[in-house]
Design a protein around this motif. Structure first.
Motif, PDB file in Angstrom:
ATOM      1  N   GLU A  23      25.027 -37.184  23.429  1.00 41.44           N
ATOM      2  CA  GLU A  23      24.194 -37.975  22.892  1.00 41.44           C
ATOM      3  C   GLU A  23      23.430 -37.572  22.090  1.00 41.44           C
ATOM      4  O   GLU A  23      22.836 -36.207  22.278  1.00 41.44           O
ATOM      5  CB  GLU A  23      23.307 -38.467  23.976  1.00 41.44           C
ATOM      6  CG  GLU A  23      23.700 -39.650  24.776  1.00 41.44           C
ATOM      7  CD  GLU A  23      22.792 -40.369  25.770  1.00 41.44           C
ATOM      8  OE1 GLU A  23      23.038 -40.822  26.651  1.00 41.44           O
ATOM      9  OE2 GLU A  23      21.614 -40.690  25.255  1.00 41.44           O
ATOM     10  N   ILE A  24      22.989 -37.829  20.682  1.00 40.70           N
ATOM     11  CA  ILE A  24      22.149 -37.213  19.529  1.00 40.70           C
ATOM     12  C   ILE A  24      21.132 -38.107  19.158  1.00 40.70           C
ATOM     13  O   ILE A  24      21.240 -39.246  19.259  1.00 40.70           O
ATOM     14  CB  ILE A  24      22.963 -36.717  18.452  1.00 40.70           C
ATOM     15  CG1 ILE A  24      23.696 -38.064  17.702  1.00 40.70           C
ATOM     16  CG2 ILE A  24      24.301 -35.733  18.644  1.00 40.70           C
ATOM     17  CD1 ILE A  24      24.443 -37.561  16.391  1.00 40.70           C
ATOM     18  N   ALA A  25      19.929 -37.515  18.993  1.00 38.78           N
ATOM     19  CA  ALA A  25      18.785 -38.287  18.645  1.00 38.78           C
ATOM     20  C   ALA A  25      18.639 -38.026  16.870  1.00 38.78           C
ATOM     21  O   ALA A  25      18.757 -36.934  16.589  1.00 38.78           O
ATOM     22  CB  ALA A  25      17.523 -37.909  19.056  1.00 38.78           C
ATOM     23  N   ILE A  26      18.197 -39.035  16.282  1.00 37.54           N
ATOM     24  CA  ILE A  26      18.248 -38.921  14.793  1.00 37.54           C
ATOM     25  C   ILE A  26      16.731 -39.440  14.624  1.00 37.54           C
ATOM     26  O   ILE A  26      16.356 -40.486  14.838  1.00 37.54           O
ATOM     27  CB  ILE A  26      19.041 -39.594  14.090  1.00 37.54           C
ATOM     28  CG1 ILE A  26      20.648 -39.393  14.120  1.00 37.54           C
ATOM     29  CG2 ILE A  26      18.949 -39.749  12.483  1.00 37.54           C
ATOM     30  CD1 ILE A  26      21.517 -39.964  15.290  1.00 37.54           C
ATOM     31  N   LEU A  27      15.855 -38.388  14.044  1.00 38.88           N
ATOM     32  CA  LEU A  27      14.352 -38.495  13.913  1.00 38.88           C
ATOM     33  C   LEU A  27      14.089 -38.442  12.382  1.00 38.88           C
ATOM     34  O   LEU A  27      14.431 -37.650  11.703  1.00 38.88           O
ATOM     35  CB  LEU A  27      13.802 -37.540  14.799  1.00 38.88           C
ATOM     36  CG  LEU A  27      14.153 -37.240  16.178  1.00 38.88           C
ATOM     37  CD1 LEU A  27      13.382 -35.918  16.668  1.00 38.88           C
ATOM     38  CD2 LEU A  27      13.887 -38.395  16.925  1.00 38.88           C
ATOM     39  N   HIS A  28      13.333 -39.394  12.086  1.00 38.14           N
ATOM     40  CA  HIS A  28      12.855 -39.567  10.887  1.00 38.14           C
ATOM     41  C   HIS A  28      11.164 -39.457  10.683  1.00 38.14           C
ATOM     42  O   HIS A  28      10.559 -40.309  11.513  1.00 38.14           O
ATOM     43  CB  HIS A  28      13.433 -40.795   9.986  1.00 38.14           C
ATOM     44  CG  HIS A  28      14.691 -40.724   9.655  1.00 38.14           C
ATOM     45  ND1 HIS A  28      15.784 -41.340  10.053  1.00 38.14           N
ATOM     46  CD2 HIS A  28      15.159 -39.753   8.560  1.00 38.14           C
ATOM     47  CE1 HIS A  28      16.928 -40.899   9.600  1.00 38.14           C
ATOM     48  NE2 HIS A  28      16.801 -40.036   8.631  1.00 38.14           N
ATOM     49  N   GLY A  29      10.649 -38.550   9.942  1.00 41.04           N
ATOM     50  CA  GLY A  29       9.457 -38.445   9.855  1.00 41.04           C
ATOM     51  C   GLY A  29       8.655 -39.519   8.679  1.00 41.04           C
ATOM     52  O   GLY A  29       9.269 -40.317   8.280  1.00 41.04           O
ATOM     53  N   CYS A  30       7.588 -39.106   8.107  1.00 36.09           N
ATOM     54  CA  CYS A  30       6.797 -39.902   7.263  1.00 36.09           C
ATOM     55  C   CYS A  30       7.381 -40.492   6.080  1.00 36.09           C
ATOM     56  O   CYS A  30       8.204 -39.602   5.522  1.00 36.09           O
ATOM     57  CB  CYS A  30       5.595 -39.279   7.152  1.00 36.09           C
ATOM     58  SG  CYS A  30       5.587 -37.458   6.629  1.00 36.09           S
ATOM     59  N   ASN A  31       7.184 -41.544   6.012  1.00 32.88           N
ATOM     60  CA  ASN A  31       7.658 -42.314   4.534  1.00 32.88           C
ATOM     61  C   ASN A  31       9.290 -42.476   4.521  1.00 32.88           C
ATOM     62  O   ASN A  31       9.473 -43.200   3.620  1.00 32.88           O
ATOM     63  CB  ASN A  31       7.261 -41.562   3.225  1.00 32.88           C
ATOM     64  CG  ASN A  31       5.513 -41.477   3.182  1.00 32.88           C
ATOM     65  OD1 ASN A  31       5.116 -42.410   3.025  1.00 32.88           O
ATOM     66  ND2 ASN A  31       5.097 -40.288   3.107  1.00 32.88           N
TER      67      ASN A  31
END
Ligand code: DQA
Length: 166
Positions: A23-31
């Motif tokens: 399992e992988i998590a794909i994280l996106h920050g601001c904007n």
């Protein structure tokens, strides 16, 4: 998924595949929720849901399960990273502008056990000077920048072979 080998009605090959699903998590920050409206010369024209769909398809092709998260609040990203500890095999992260100064995100990432790939859609090495610096780089296993959405595909492929080798 423990115990599948005790389920003879599931073929042994399928059971092995299910037992090894990472399992992988794909994280996106601001904007990054604004993709599709940001400067297409740097960020392309895909929206975030379209980008996530692309990533999910490649992950599924390689037998990886994935989950997605985006926030414009730094503390929320820190809490999300903290919550992943022990429950996830690998992470892909594009922290957006936080890349360049957030020691809080850097320190949270440092506590994760699995491989982490830092991804940037644009070529941060060849834009403004302040974008060249990444404070998360030293706690990530790999970095991909300037390849647009293909950078995420490369990240998923890199993680698939990395996880297989472990
Ligand atoms: C970005 C590059 C950052 O400098 C910028 O602040 C972003 C996106 C990228 O994907 O190219 O928001 O991380």
């Amino acid at each position: 998924m423990p115990g599948l080998s005790r389920m003879p009605w599931i073929g042994s090959q399928k059971a092995a595949e299910m037992e090894s699903e990472n399992e992988i998590a794909i994280l996106h920050g601001c904007n990054l929720n604004m993709l599709g409206r940001r400067d297409s010369r740097h960020y392309g024209s895909l929206t975030l849901p379209e980008l996530e769909e692309m990533i999910e398809a490649e992950a599924a092709r390689l037998g990886l399960k994935c989950s997605f998260f985006q926030t414009n609040h730094e503390g929320e990203l820190v809490e999300k990273i903290q919550s992943l500890s022990g429950g996830i095999d690998a992470v892909i992260i594009n922290p957006g502008a936080w890349t360049h100064y957030s020691y809080a995100i850097r320190d949270a990432l440092e506590l994760l056990e699995g491989p982490i790939v830092e991804v940037h859609l644009s070529d941060i090495e060849n834009r403004e000077d302040w974008r060249r610096r990444s404070v998360v780089r030293e706690v990530c296993s790999h970095m991909i920048s300037g390849k647009g959405p293909d950078g995420y595909i490369e990240a998923v492929q890199w993680l698939a072979s990395e996880l297989q080798a472990r």
